[in-house]
Scaffold this motif. Structure first.
Motif, PDB file in Angstrom:
ATOM      1  N   THR A   1       0.817  -1.219   0.000  1.00 16.83           N
ATOM      2  CA  THR A   1       0.000   0.000   0.000  1.00 16.83           C
ATOM      3  C   THR A   1       0.847   1.262   0.000  1.00 16.83           C
ATOM      4  O   THR A   1       0.357   2.322  -0.384  1.00 16.83           O
ATOM      5  CB  THR A   1      -0.928   0.036   1.224  1.00 16.83           C
ATOM      6  N   LYS A   2       2.090   1.163   0.415  1.00 21.89           N
ATOM      7  CA  LYS A   2       2.981   2.328   0.450  1.00 21.89           C
ATOM      8  C   LYS A   2       3.977   2.234  -0.703  1.00 21.89           C
ATOM      9  O   LYS A   2       4.855   1.368  -0.701  1.00 21.89           O
ATOM     10  CB  LYS A   2       3.718   2.400   1.788  1.00 21.89           C
ATOM     11  N   TRP A   3       3.841   3.147  -1.670  1.00 26.58           N
ATOM     12  CA  TRP A   3       4.659   3.105  -2.879  1.00 26.58           C
ATOM     13  C   TRP A   3       5.597   4.300  -3.000  1.00 26.58           C
ATOM     14  O   TRP A   3       6.249   4.475  -4.037  1.00 26.58           O
ATOM     15  CB  TRP A   3       3.757   3.039  -4.113  1.00 26.58           C
ATOM     16  N   ASP A   4       5.686   5.110  -1.976  1.00 31.48           N
ATOM     17  CA  ASP A   4       6.551   6.290  -2.047  1.00 31.48           C
ATOM     18  C   ASP A   4       7.994   5.901  -2.303  1.00 31.48           C
ATOM     19  O   ASP A   4       8.564   5.054  -1.601  1.00 31.48           O
ATOM     20  CB  ASP A   4       6.461   7.092  -0.748  1.00 31.48           C
ATOM     21  N   GLY A   5       8.591   6.532  -3.306  1.00 32.07           N
ATOM     22  CA  GLY A   5       9.992   6.296  -3.616  1.00 32.07           C
ATOM     23  C   GLY A   5      10.282   5.035  -4.390  1.00 32.07           C
ATOM     24  O   GLY A   5      11.449   4.729  -4.654  1.00 32.07           O
ATOM     25  N   LEU A   6       9.253   4.278  -4.762  1.00 35.92           N
ATOM     26  CA  LEU A   6       9.454   3.042  -5.511  1.00 35.92           C
ATOM     27  C   LEU A   6       9.088   3.236  -6.982  1.00 35.92           C
ATOM     28  O   LEU A   6       8.386   4.182  -7.350  1.00 35.92           O
ATOM     29  CB  LEU A   6       8.595   1.926  -4.910  1.00 35.92           C
TER      30      LEU A   6
END
Length: 475
Positions: free
Chosen positions: A243-248
């Motif tokens: 659910t966390k895609w920051d920086g990917l």
């Protein structure tokens, strides 16, 4: 049948301690050279600038008389903003600008940067479509793949469409942006829109607009099994349950969203104008088609509107005719019943399919109600402005330039007036526009005063190139 990725915990986004000075300077210089144009467009030259009586009538029609109460800001925001925020994310309204916590400059200099206006009643307007919001619906999108000005234009269109559709706007995770992802060993290379705008404050202040993160959306809808493959109808969870895609790398996320949402591939600025009816009644769809047929059939030309703009409250046919002037648009894209029923509408940016929102919102979005059209322009002007940190960085540049110009000629130039150029050369694909400095001087010498202070914002790093200008100006 359920399609489900491996049940792994979400990975944390990469962290960085690198300085953000490079991106701040980049944005601040772009902002600096564009401020004058923004001010002139929004405050002086824009024929759609709203008259007071028109705005008040709009407020009476759409706000039910609550416009007078809007000036009691804290109470109104709490009563009319169904947000998750109990308190304002900022310590001041978007209408304000505070540089005290951002290295200055003084209020005298920072006030010069403020081109926006404070119209509290505008924050109460909700779209006539999905006004009841009985079921939460979403708009997701992919940032434009070009330079930041193109990214900005696309964002403005997305925010306005989310408001017009009565949908919750889902912000993309932080990711690399063109020209801002270099030197990853020296600086940040992943950015979200919150790095540039006070989007939480925008959502807090506006009753008709909810804004959430991609992580919130995936937790609420994706992991709850509410997103289904649009072909098979089977439930699809986010890739690897992340659910966390920051920086990917967002590639997997993009493919996932494209598979579980309604994705209107025919909404292309070069092919159609997007039309929003004055309410969500189906009778308006045929009405809009008739309006478009009449307006496009007359094949309006640019010259017809030169120094002769259509009145802001003109009938829809006349306003649409002006929007279509000199263009090749042949279709009307209507926010119809199918799209209105879709739980999630997703807008792609995919260059290979020529799907990209590379346009100004006012050239792409058409509102049947002229008052909503004016509201949209005011909204972008007054609320989608850069963050205090960026505005203040630009204000420091302006203050330094004024001081330099004033110190060179205290009597003749007490206000510290100066001129500026934006000279783009490094990545500009239109090579015939890459003029040499002596050509730039010849083209502008009649407009500039010999020996005056001139600021150049540029991506060209070789100072000798600018000698034809520095020979005549304090560059």
């Amino acid at each position: 049948m359920v399609e489900k990725g491996a049940a792994k915990p979400p990975h944390s986004a990469p962290s960085t301690n690198a300085s953000s000075q490079t991106y701040l300077l980049f944005i601040a210089t772009i902002l600096f050279v564009s401020l004058t144009g923004n001010f002139l467009h929004h405050s002086l030259a824009d024929p759609h600038n709203v008259h007071a009586h028109s705005r008040m009538q709009f407020e009476m029609d759409h706000l039910g008389g609550h416009h007078k109460a809007a000036h009691h800001a804290p109470e109104v925001k709490k009563a009319f903003s169904p947000k998750k925020f109990e308190e304002s994310p900022l310590d001041h309204d978007l209408a304000g600008l505070s540089c005290e916590d951002h290295g200055g400059p003084s209020r005298e200099h920072s006030d010069e940067m403020v081109y926006w206006k404070d119209l509290p009643s505008d924050a109460l307007f909700t779209s006539p479509i999905n006004r009841e919001r009985k079921k939460k619906k979403y708009l997701t999108f992919e940032p434009d793949g070009g330079g930041f000005n193109n990214i900005r234009m696309s964002l403005e269109t997305m925010v306005l469409m989310a408001h017009a559709m009565g949908r919750t706007l889902v912000m993309p995770p932080s990711q690399g942006m063109y020209l801002l992802r270099k030197d990853r060993d020296k600086q940040r290379v992943h950015f979200s829109f919150d790095d540039f705008y006070h989007l939480e404050q925008v959502g807090y202040e506006h009753a008709g607009l909810d804004i959430i993160t991609m992580e919130e959306f995936l937790k609420t809808e994706g992991m709850a099994g509410n997103l289904r493959n649009k072909t098979t109808g089977t439930v699809v969870y986010p890739p690897n349950n992340r659910t966390k895609w920051d920086g990917l790398d967002p590639k997997e996320l993009k493919e996932y969203l494209r598979g579980v949402t309604l994705t209107p591939l025919d909404w292309k600025p070069e092919r159609c104008v997007v039309a929003f009816p004055s309410d969500d009644g189906r009778e308006h769809f045929k009405e809009l088609e008739d309006i478009f047929s009449e307006a496009s059939g007359q094949k309006p030309k640019w010259a017809q509107f030169t120094d002769n703009p259509v009145a802001v409250d003109a009938p829809p046919q006349e306003r649409l005719k002006e929007s279509l002037r000199g263009g090749d648009v042949k279709n009307l894209c209507i926010y119809d019943e199918e799209m209105q029923e879709a739980p999630v509408v997703h807008f792609m940016c995919y260059h290979k399919m020529r799907v990209r929102f590379l346009t100004h919102f006012y050239a792409f979005l058409f509102f049947e109600d002229w008052r909503q059209d004016l509201w949209s322009k005011r909204f972008v002007r007054d609320h989608l402005r850069y963050s205090d940190e960026i505005q203040c960085a630009a204000a420091r540049i302006v203050a330094a330039l004024r001081k330099r110009a004033r110190d060179r000629d205290p009597k003749g130039n007490p206000d510290g007036d100066y001129d500026s150029f934006h000279i783009r050369r490094g990545d500009f694909q239109y090579k015939n526009t890459r003029l040499e400095a002596d050509q730039i001087y010849d083209n502008t010498k009649d407009e500039l005063k010999e020996g005056s202070t001139v600021f150049v914002a540029t991506d060209h790093q070789g100072k000798p190139f600018f000698k034809p200008l520095s020979d005549h100006y304090d560059l």
